[in-house]
Design a protein around this motif. Sequence first.
Motif, PDB file in Angstrom:
ATOM      1  N   LYS A   1      -4.152   9.129  -5.608  1.00  0.00           N
ATOM      2  CA  LYS A   1      -3.100   8.936  -4.720  1.00  0.00           C
ATOM      3  C   LYS A   1      -1.627   7.827  -5.177  1.00  0.00           C
ATOM      4  O   LYS A   1      -1.012   8.036  -5.450  1.00  0.00           O
ATOM      5  CB  LYS A   1      -3.148   8.742  -2.828  1.00  0.00           C
TER       6      LYS A   1
ATOM      7  N   ASP B   1      -9.848   9.020  -3.321  1.00  0.00           N
ATOM      8  CA  ASP B   1      -8.454  10.172  -3.188  1.00  0.00           C
ATOM      9  C   ASP B   1      -7.190   8.797  -2.790  1.00  0.00           C
ATOM     10  O   ASP B   1      -6.949   9.325  -2.937  1.00  0.00           O
ATOM     11  CB  ASP B   1      -8.328  10.957  -1.590  1.00  0.00           C
TER      12      ASP B   1
ATOM     13  N   ASN C   1      -0.932  15.011  -1.768  1.00  0.00           N
ATOM     14  CA  ASN C   1      -0.909  13.962  -2.473  1.00  0.00           C
ATOM     15  C   ASN C   1       0.363  13.718  -3.974  1.00  0.00           C
ATOM     16  O   ASN C   1       1.591  12.787  -2.478  1.00  0.00           O
ATOM     17  CB  ASN C   1      -1.936  12.922  -3.334  1.00  0.00           C
TER      18      ASN C   1
END
Length: 194
Positions: free
Chosen positions: A90, A86, A123
């Motif tokens: 982002k 993740d 995000n």
Amino acid sequence: MTFINYAAREINCKIVYYGPGLCGKTTNIQWIHGRTRTDAKGKLISLATETDRTLFFDFMPLELGTIRGFRTRFHLYTVPGQVFYDASRKLILKGVDGVVFVADSQEARMDANLDSVENLKTNLKDNGYDPLKIPYILQLNKRDLPTALPADQLQKDLRFRDEPVYEAVAMNGSGVFETLKGVIKLVLLDLKKR
Ligand SMILES: Nc1nc2c(ncn2[C@@H]2O[C@H](COP(=O)(O)OP(=O)(O)OP(=O)(O)O)[C@@H](O)[C@H]2O)c(=O)[nH]1
Ligand SMILES: [Mg+2]
């Protein structure tokens, strides 16, 4: 944010392919790279694991000629779809001008699609973007599989705004350039508004 260099008369736009693991993001970019004239494209850079899962991103610059005297370049990126990357996702969204969400049409991947859409919204917001305003396209990929859900059902569950929807089989290129043209059109329209 679109990077416009007035001195060099250049426009640079960033497009990110987003979606769950193994939905076909890298396959989209590979197809585009394989079918683009050599003088219009840069190297395809892929940082992948030994099993071809995207580790950080794929990247390819695409030159589309000039718009009102400005050389226009699109920088295509994919994110790693696996849940635990993740932080990379982002980071890759920083400076994005347009997003293609690649959904995996298989019924068994529906939860992964839904999670990934939510992850995208989070995000985007964390990077200061409004998910309802950023140029955005939904691609329903893997339409060739017998386990693919009907397109209207996928749309119903995955669309969250007025985004255009494209059906695709990235593996054989079907719908790949249509999707790319679709998102480029939205990015250029957005650019005109500014
Ligand atoms: N049947 C079918 N397989 C596809 C299609 N598109 C991609 N694939 C296959 O799905 C697998 C995963 O494709 P990738 O493009 O690597 O997926 P990805 O979204 O980049 O995956 P991550 O990098 O892990 O996030 C590969 O084996 C592809 O050949 C499609 O339209 N139909
Ligand atoms: Mg990949």
